[in-house]
Design a protein around this motif. Sequence first.
Motif, PDB file in Angstrom:
ATOM      1  N   VAL A  70       0.751  -1.117  -0.139  1.00 40.86           N
ATOM      2  CA  VAL A  70       0.005  -0.016   0.020  1.00 40.86           C
ATOM      3  C   VAL A  70       0.764   1.315  -0.131  1.00 40.86           C
ATOM      4  N   ILE A  71       1.829   1.481   0.822  1.00 37.77           N
ATOM      5  CA  ILE A  71       2.700   2.375   0.830  1.00 37.77           C
ATOM      6  C   ILE A  71       3.574   2.763  -0.338  1.00 37.77           C
ATOM      7  N   GLY A  72       3.938   1.459  -1.131  1.00 36.55           N
ATOM      8  CA  GLY A  72       4.509   1.564  -2.125  1.00 36.55           C
ATOM      9  C   GLY A  72       3.770   2.005  -3.451  1.00 36.55           C
ATOM     10  N   GLY A  73       2.561   1.491  -3.229  1.00 39.19           N
ATOM     11  CA  GLY A  73       1.698   2.134  -4.353  1.00 39.19           C
ATOM     12  C   GLY A  73       1.130   3.466  -4.267  1.00 39.19           C
ATOM     13  N   THR A  74       0.970   3.865  -2.932  1.00 37.35           N
ATOM     14  CA  THR A  74       0.739   5.462  -2.600  1.00 37.35           C
ATOM     15  C   THR A  74       1.914   6.237  -3.252  1.00 37.35           C
ATOM     16  N   VAL A  75       3.033   5.971  -2.992  1.00 39.54           N
ATOM     17  CA  VAL A  75       4.299   6.586  -3.294  1.00 39.54           C
ATOM     18  C   VAL A  75       4.415   6.777  -4.694  1.00 39.54           C
ATOM     19  N   ALA A  76       4.170   5.607  -5.402  1.00 38.17           N
ATOM     20  CA  ALA A  76       4.155   5.606  -7.204  1.00 38.17           C
ATOM     21  C   ALA A  76       3.204   6.364  -7.602  1.00 38.17           C
TER      22      ALA A  76
ATOM     23  N   VAL B 120      -4.027   9.779  -5.709  1.00 37.22           N
ATOM     24  CA  VAL B 120      -2.691   9.422  -4.766  1.00 37.22           C
ATOM     25  C   VAL B 120      -3.102   8.434  -3.629  1.00 37.22           C
ATOM     26  N   GLU B 121      -4.558   8.735  -2.944  1.00 36.89           N
ATOM     27  CA  GLU B 121      -4.681   8.058  -1.778  1.00 36.89           C
ATOM     28  C   GLU B 121      -5.252   6.637  -2.183  1.00 36.89           C
ATOM     29  N   GLY B 122      -5.590   6.326  -3.532  1.00 37.96           N
ATOM     30  CA  GLY B 122      -5.838   5.012  -3.812  1.00 37.96           C
ATOM     31  C   GLY B 122      -7.483   4.743  -3.917  1.00 37.96           C
ATOM     32  N   TYR B 123      -8.218   5.888  -3.723  1.00 37.33           N
ATOM     33  CA  TYR B 123      -9.799   5.557  -4.009  1.00 37.33           C
ATOM     34  C   TYR B 123      -9.864   5.260  -5.457  1.00 37.33           C
ATOM     35  N   LEU B 124      -8.916   6.087  -6.369  1.00 39.81           N
ATOM     36  CA  LEU B 124      -9.112   5.913  -7.866  1.00 39.81           C
ATOM     37  C   LEU B 124      -7.884   5.329  -8.112  1.00 39.81           C
ATOM     38  N   THR B 125      -8.081   4.343  -9.067  1.00 43.80           N
ATOM     39  CA  THR B 125      -6.765   3.596  -9.619  1.00 43.80           C
ATOM     40  C   THR B 125      -6.659   3.688 -11.172  1.00 43.80           C
ATOM     41  N   ARG B 126      -5.567   3.435 -12.023  1.00 39.38           N
ATOM     42  CA  ARG B 126      -5.613   3.235 -13.346  1.00 39.38           C
ATOM     43  C   ARG B 126      -6.443   1.801 -13.771  1.00 39.38           C
ATOM     44  N   SER B 127      -7.178   2.214 -14.988  1.00 36.24           N
ATOM     45  CA  SER B 127      -8.133   0.749 -15.453  1.00 36.24           C
ATOM     46  C   SER B 127      -7.094  -0.064 -16.225  1.00 36.24           C
TER      47      SER B 127
END
Length: 566
Positions: free
Chosen positions: A449-455, A559-566
Amino acid sequence: MSAPAPGPAPAQEPAAMPGPAATSAPPAPRADTTLVAALRADLSAAGFSHDHLAGLLGEEVLSALDRDQFVPGQLRVQELLDAAAADSLPAEPAAVLSGLWLFGMEITVAQVEQALPRTGIQGLLRLELVQAQAHDDGELCRPSVDLRPYQAEQQDGVADLWVASDLSSHQLQGALPAEHVLGIGRASLTLAASIHRRPVSTALEIGTGCGIQLMHLLNHAEHVVATDLSARALDFTAFNLLLNAPELRLDPENLGARVQLLVGSLFDPVAERTFDLIVSNPPFVITPRPADEDPAARYTYRDGGRRGDLLMEELISQLPRFLSDGGTAQLLGNWEIPEGADWDTRPRLWCEQLEGEAPVDAWFIQRDQQDADEYAETWLRDASTERDIAQYRLRYAAYLQDFDSRGVEAVGFGMIWMRRRSAADAAMMNPWRRFEEISGPVDQPLGPVIGGTVARAEAVARDAEAVLDSALVVAGDVTEERHQRFGAVHPEVIVARQGAGLRRSRPVSSAAAGLLGAADGEFAAAQLATAVASLMDDQPADGADLEQALRTETLELYVEGYLTRS
């Protein structure tokens, strides 16, 4: 050099208070290659692993052990030993070892010899793992250390390891010795699960203790340096490395090929070196510093010898120069909260002091907060100081006087992530700084989760328009809540809530709610922002302002992960 502590100077030095009990710590285990190899084979053959013990003792017993409650385990082990004796059968080896090292029971030498045939009682004595003494019913064994199974995630699955540390306060009389080496605790487990695990060439652990973080680092770092102020702690680490060498991909005859253990404070042992990853559960506990303090009486596993939270300030300020370009750091820590100030006052100050160094990204997450009284009680209880009521009262009073001298209202605890920008990135974007409070339950492991947020934050900082021009979808764990009074036509509050990871929740605007409802991956986020802004009934005179605000909010949700790339 550390900056001076905030707040007014104390009117007087805190009252002198007694340090930890003078009880000396027992010898650390010996890293004897031959004997440790025999012990490893015995432990494996005995089924001294988490899964086997869960079946043998029951999950309830192991859960109680996690809470430092030994009685359920002692009763269960005694039941197993009595049943074996009644049937004239050998005792279950895992039950014998559990009674000895997990629950602090006195076990007969004969039972120990049977459970550990390769090592034997003499081998255990030479390794400093047990004590033996004569008894009316024969010779009995007592544990000298806490030795327990530990499961760790590895690249190719879960590894069964063993970790030796000092006996816990529940197994000792009086306060802990100053040189106490802490075992597997909640803080170490939290840090281990929160590290973004990426392959690196070099890693550094500051304050390794018995080596738990180090053993995780060896799974994805080619070479690891581990430091500690306590040489005794490094002796435990060396023993644990040797005991788990095959699972850690170490050569028992040449641990130094991948690991270097160095004695010293913070970065002192690694001057002029840089690392791709630095991790630490540092000795950050705030402790009163009386004028006549005896440094030898400090609890080295938690007390870094600085006043207030200056150890954290020193650590944060020095970190960047020991990170390679693009290198990251993850650590736990706490910070003082001045009276009437926001929780992030001190962390923000530390980040401001980084200006002038290489550009550094930083992310502070406050997970808990205690007022001065609660903080004092927590750490006095941690060392079992309450067993001496006179010492307890003196130390409690000294804590309160110490906090009052600096105008400290509370102390925050949390996780810290930092990164030194590479030369290419430094010229491309400003440092990314984030300060947030997440006090509710979270889902471990948080590393991904931390890695994804940073990316995602890096993607926005690098090219926000490229993110908005991509198709975004609502993450699968995100749900919507609407709150309104009875009879109201429209909701007064709309909340987006994450069901996994950091489990954030945040209010969103009506426009953002509309965008989230339409984000199914068919259209780019920028297109949705334009469409939603044009449809809003309460659109301001300048529709461009609404659209721009929605684009900004969309990037925050991404950034916070509520939305992601499809």
